[in-house]
Scaffold this motif. Structure first.
Motif, PDB file in Angstrom:
ATOM      1  N   PHE A  60       0.838  -1.204   0.000  1.00 39.57           N
ATOM      2  CA  PHE A  60       0.000   0.000   0.000  1.00 39.57           C
ATOM      3  C   PHE A  60       0.873   1.254   0.000  1.00 39.57           C
ATOM      4  CE2 PHE A  60      -3.675  -2.601   1.157  1.00 39.57           C
ATOM      5  CZ  PHE A  60      -4.676  -1.962   0.440  1.00 39.57           C
ATOM      6  N   GLU A  61       1.930   1.224   0.806  1.00 38.19           N
ATOM      7  CA  GLU A  61       2.833   2.387   0.825  1.00 38.19           C
ATOM      8  C   GLU A  61       3.552   2.538  -0.512  1.00 38.19           C
ATOM      9  OE1 GLU A  61       5.532   3.486   4.242  1.00 38.19           O
ATOM     10  OE2 GLU A  61       4.525   1.713   5.062  1.00 38.19           O
ATOM     11  N   GLN A  62       3.957   1.396  -1.081  1.00 35.47           N
ATOM     12  CA  GLN A  62       4.647   1.452  -2.380  1.00 35.47           C
ATOM     13  C   GLN A  62       3.752   2.061  -3.445  1.00 35.47           C
ATOM     14  OE1 GLN A  62       6.094  -2.445  -3.550  1.00 35.47           O
ATOM     15  NE2 GLN A  62       6.992  -2.791  -1.530  1.00 35.47           N
ATOM     16  N   ALA A  63       2.453   1.826  -3.297  1.00 35.96           N
ATOM     17  CA  ALA A  63       1.515   2.297  -4.327  1.00 35.96           C
ATOM     18  C   ALA A  63       1.044   3.718  -4.071  1.00 35.96           C
ATOM     19  CB  ALA A  63       0.318   1.359  -4.401  1.00 35.96           C
ATOM     20  N   ASP A  64       1.614   4.385  -3.069  1.00 36.10           N
ATOM     21  CA  ASP A  64       1.171   5.737  -2.727  1.00 36.10           C
ATOM     22  C   ASP A  64       1.148   6.635  -3.968  1.00 36.10           C
ATOM     23  OD1 ASP A  64       0.283   7.759  -1.138  1.00 36.10           O
ATOM     24  OD2 ASP A  64       2.274   8.338  -0.415  1.00 36.10           O
ATOM     25  N   ARG A  65       0.065   7.314  -4.181  1.00 39.66           N
ATOM     26  CA  ARG A  65      -0.205   8.179  -5.333  1.00 39.66           C
ATOM     27  C   ARG A  65      -0.525   7.393  -6.609  1.00 39.66           C
ATOM     28  NH1 ARG A  65       4.318  11.143  -3.873  1.00 39.66           N
ATOM     29  NH2 ARG A  65       5.214  10.974  -5.944  1.00 39.66           N
ATOM     30  N   GLY A  92       3.993  -3.994  13.999  1.00 40.43           N
ATOM     31  CA  GLY A  92       5.013  -3.660  14.988  1.00 40.43           C
ATOM     32  C   GLY A  92       5.235  -2.173  15.134  1.00 40.43           C
ATOM     33  N   SER A  93       4.333  -1.363  14.571  1.00 43.26           N
ATOM     34  CA  SER A  93       4.483   0.079  14.707  1.00 43.26           C
ATOM     35  C   SER A  93       3.130   0.663  15.082  1.00 43.26           C
ATOM     36  CB  SER A  93       4.959   0.690  13.389  1.00 43.26           C
ATOM     37  OG  SER A  93       4.625   2.061  13.341  1.00 43.26           O
ATOM     38  N   ALA A  94       3.147   1.670  15.925  1.00 46.63           N
ATOM     39  CA  ALA A  94       1.890   2.281  16.352  1.00 46.63           C
ATOM     40  C   ALA A  94       1.574   3.491  15.478  1.00 46.63           C
ATOM     41  CB  ALA A  94       1.981   2.699  17.815  1.00 46.63           C
ATOM     42  N   ARG A  95       2.527   3.852  14.621  1.00 44.87           N
ATOM     43  CA  ARG A  95       2.387   5.043  13.808  1.00 44.87           C
ATOM     44  C   ARG A  95       1.494   4.745  12.593  1.00 44.87           C
ATOM     45  NH1 ARG A  95       5.918   7.597  10.013  1.00 44.87           N
ATOM     46  NH2 ARG A  95       7.076   5.663   9.930  1.00 44.87           N
ATOM     47  N   THR A  96       0.585   5.646  12.288  1.00 45.64           N
ATOM     48  CA  THR A  96      -0.204   5.456  11.069  1.00 45.64           C
ATOM     49  C   THR A  96       0.395   6.313   9.953  1.00 45.64           C
ATOM     50  OG1 THR A  96      -1.694   7.217  11.739  1.00 45.64           O
ATOM     51  CG2 THR A  96      -2.393   4.971  12.231  1.00 45.64           C
ATOM     52  N   ILE A  97       0.341   5.767   8.773  1.00 44.46           N
ATOM     53  CA  ILE A  97       0.910   6.462   7.616  1.00 44.46           C
ATOM     54  C   ILE A  97      -0.221   6.714   6.623  1.00 44.46           C
ATOM     55  CG2 ILE A  97       2.572   6.265   5.722  1.00 44.46           C
ATOM     56  CD1 ILE A  97       3.921   4.063   7.577  1.00 44.46           C
ATOM     57  N   LYS A  98      -0.379   7.979   6.237  1.00 44.94           N
ATOM     58  CA  LYS A  98      -1.415   8.322   5.246  1.00 44.94           C
ATOM     59  C   LYS A  98      -0.995   7.804   3.873  1.00 44.94           C
ATOM     60  CE  LYS A  98      -4.754  10.874   7.026  1.00 44.94           C
ATOM     61  NZ  LYS A  98      -5.954  10.039   7.066  1.00 44.94           N
ATOM     62  N   VAL A  99      -1.899   7.179   3.186  1.00 45.69           N
ATOM     63  CA  VAL A  99      -1.591   6.794   1.806  1.00 45.69           C
ATOM     64  C   VAL A  99      -2.720   7.238   0.883  1.00 45.69           C
ATOM     65  CG1 VAL A  99      -0.075   4.803   2.194  1.00 45.69           C
ATOM     66  CG2 VAL A  99      -2.549   4.476   2.231  1.00 45.69           C
ATOM     67  N   ASP A 100      -2.316   7.618  -0.336  1.00 44.36           N
ATOM     68  CA  ASP A 100      -3.293   8.010  -1.339  1.00 44.36           C
ATOM     69  C   ASP A 100      -3.222   6.962  -2.441  1.00 44.36           C
ATOM     70  OD1 ASP A 100      -4.712   9.136  -3.409  1.00 44.36           O
ATOM     71  OD2 ASP A 100      -3.180  10.626  -3.876  1.00 44.36           O
ATOM     72  N   VAL A 101      -4.084   5.964  -2.323  1.00 50.29           N
ATOM     73  CA  VAL A 101      -3.991   4.820  -3.222  1.00 50.29           C
ATOM     74  C   VAL A 101      -5.346   4.534  -3.824  1.00 50.29           C
ATOM     75  CG1 VAL A 101      -3.542   2.334  -3.342  1.00 50.29           C
ATOM     76  CG2 VAL A 101      -2.124   3.750  -1.890  1.00 50.29           C
ATOM     77  N   ARG A 102      -5.328   4.284  -5.120  1.00 51.56           N
ATOM     78  CA  ARG A 102      -6.563   3.842  -5.753  1.00 51.56           C
ATOM     79  C   ARG A 102      -6.562   2.315  -5.766  1.00 51.56           C
ATOM     80  NH1 ARG A 102      -8.891   4.682 -11.435  1.00 51.56           N
ATOM     81  NH2 ARG A 102     -11.077   4.313 -10.994  1.00 51.56           N
TER      82      ARG A 102
END
Ligand SMILES: Nc1ncnc2c1ncn2[C@@H]1O[C@H](COP(=O)(O)OP(=O)(O)OP(=O)(O)O)[C@@H](O)[C@H]1O
Ligand SMILES: [Mg+2]
Length: 463
Positions: A229-234, A266-276
């Motif tokens: 999902f992160e790789q597909a950001d944008r 293993g991480s509590a941090r959320t990362i915003k992603v812009d993915v279709r």
């Protein structure tokens, strides 16, 4: 590699002679013309790869010749040479599309360098163009059936939006092609298209594959991993075989769709992603929902735009176009002469029940292409499974595999029938549990699903 052909247009014979020596010595093919008129005629007749053009000539002026050459072929590199080289001529020549401008007297090395650069550049451009063309052809959606036209219309409506698309259909109908076409026609086309085959990734790994993990988040997580999902950001993520996703993963994917954010394991941090998101499956998700295997809320999130691609046997109008399309691309790829197919052979291909759909048709045409000696493909050249009524029957095996084995005519039919019997047996042994069976016979689940589809094996058919 064929020799590059260089046309030299210069009224001074001494210059032509010395260039002929230099060029031929360097392995080029030389053509000489003493006037602009003659040069234009040769350019038209002999299609040179490059022109060396003198500017000051009696009769037609070099700049005029340059313009005429350009209108003849705007890709042809032209190197202008002149003894009366003033800045203004050089500027004018360059404006009119000359590749380079060289002043007389020139060192032959200077000519050779300019020539080599121009030819390299041209070759790169040609290669680029044919690569692009090959990619376009490979990803072209071919067909003229009403239903395919509807699909194309849906693609063009869906493509420019960010709406989630759910593509359904049997194996080999073109679900991935639809997904890629949507991405290519979207505003995200310059960004990545990331594909995840949910059936091919083991259950324990799918979450870290999709969402990523931090180093040390579980045994074996020796390095941090960025999820798909992160790789597909944008860009676009293509969740293939979504029907095979476990309940737990479904819940997490639903969350990404709702919140637009991911959390690495293993991480509590959320990362915003812009993915279709584009999803595909060969399962009937409504049935899966009833069986409690698929979340209804996820289904509705995914199926904002549903696209169903019907099997090829329900749109036989597409067969002739596809056959021609593949015949053309195989002859182009192999630099071979185009073959012809007789109307009766085409008719047989059109009536065959393509259980592997377009993938099977493509493979059949490729094999035909290689195996048929002559220029014409006739009924007799077709594989017996396609040709014979028995082959068509074997393509839709009856409930009892053993009877099929006895009936099988060709080796292929026998193999298919034996494979089917084996699979039914193993499925029975494992209580029709797909994952267990796949493990028992050591094949990926996705492959097992394909086989079930191919042989139309269901628990019900095992009556
Ligand atoms: N309309 C079409 N025109 C030309 N080629 C097509 C068309 N549809 C599918 N193909 C080709 O058929 C092959 C199978 O298509 P694709 O992989 O998209 O099917 P799929 O539905 O994703 O199959 P699976 O369920 O097995 O993954 C590919 O080579 C694809 O390029
Ligand atoms: Mg696919």
């Amino acid at each position: 590699m064929p020799k590059s052909r260089i046309l030299v247009i210069d009224d001074e014979s001494a210059i032509r002679d010395s260039l002929r020596m230099t060029l031929e010595y360097e392995g080029y093919e030389f053509l000489g013309a003493a006037t602009g008129q003659e040069g234009l005629a040769l350019a038209e007749r002999d299609a040179p790869d490059l022109v060396l053009l003198d500017v000051k000539m009696p009769g037609m002026d070099g700049i005029d010749v340059l313009e005429r050459l350009r209108s003849l072929n705007d890709q042809l590199p032209i190197v202008v040479i002149s003894g009366h080289g003033t800045i203004s001529t050089a500027v004018e020549a360059t404006k009119k599309g000359a590749w380079d401008f060289i002043e007389k007297p020139f060192a032959s090395e200077r000519i050779l360098v300019s020539l080599r650069n121009a030819l390299d550049q041209r070759q790169l451009r040609d290669e680029n163009r044919s690569l692009k063309k090959a990619v376009e052809v490979r990803h072209q959606m071919v067909g003229e059936s009403p239903v395919l036209k509807q699909i194309m219309a849906a693609i063009s409506r869906a493509a420019p939006t960010n709406a989630t698309v759910l593509i359904t259909g049997e194996s080999g109908v073109g679900k991935e092609l639809v997904a890629r076409t949507i991405h290519r026609n979207s505003l995200r086309s310059r960004e990545r298209f990331v594909q995840v085959n949910c059936a091919a990734i083991p259950e324990e790994l799918i979450e870290s594959e999709l969402f990523g993990h931090e180093k040390g988040s579980f045994t074996g997580a020796t390095e941090k991993q960025v999820g798909k999902f992160e790789q597909a950001d944008r860009g676009t993520i293509f969740l293939d075989e979504i029907g095979d996703m476990s309940a737990k993963t479904q819940a997490k994917v639903l969350r990404v769709l709702q919140e637009g954010e991911v959390e690495r394991l293993g991480s509590a941090r959320t990362i915003k992603v812009d993915v279709r998101v584009i999803a595909a499956t060969n399962k009937n998700l409504e049935e899966e929902i009833e069986k409690g295997q698929f979340r209804e809320d996820l289904y509705f999130r995914l199926a904002v735009i549903p696209i169903h691609v019907p099997p090829l046997r329900e749109r036989p109008e597409d067969v002739p176009l596809l056959v021609r399309h593949y015949m053309e691309s195989f002859s182009r790829e192999n630099n071979a002469r185009q073959k012809r197919i007789t109307p009766s052979a085409m008719d047989v291909l059109q009536r065959y029940r393509w259980k592997g759909n377009i993938r099977e048709l493509r493979n059949t045409i490729e094999r035909l292409y290689i195996m048929t000696g002559g220029d014409t493909i006739d009924v007799a050249d077709l594989p017996s499974a396609v040709r014979s009524p028995a082959g068509v029957a074997a393509a839709r095996p009856a409930a009892s595999g053993d009877a099929d084995t006895a009936k099988a005519g060709t080796l292929r039919e026998f193999k298919d029938s034996a494979e089917r019997t084996y699979l039914v047996q193993k499925l029975r042994e494992n209580g029709w549990n797909i994952s267990k069976t796949a493990e028992a016979i050591d094949t990926p689940r996705s492959n097992l699903y394909k086989k079930l589809e191919q042989y139309q094996i269901t628990q019900e058919s095992d009556g």
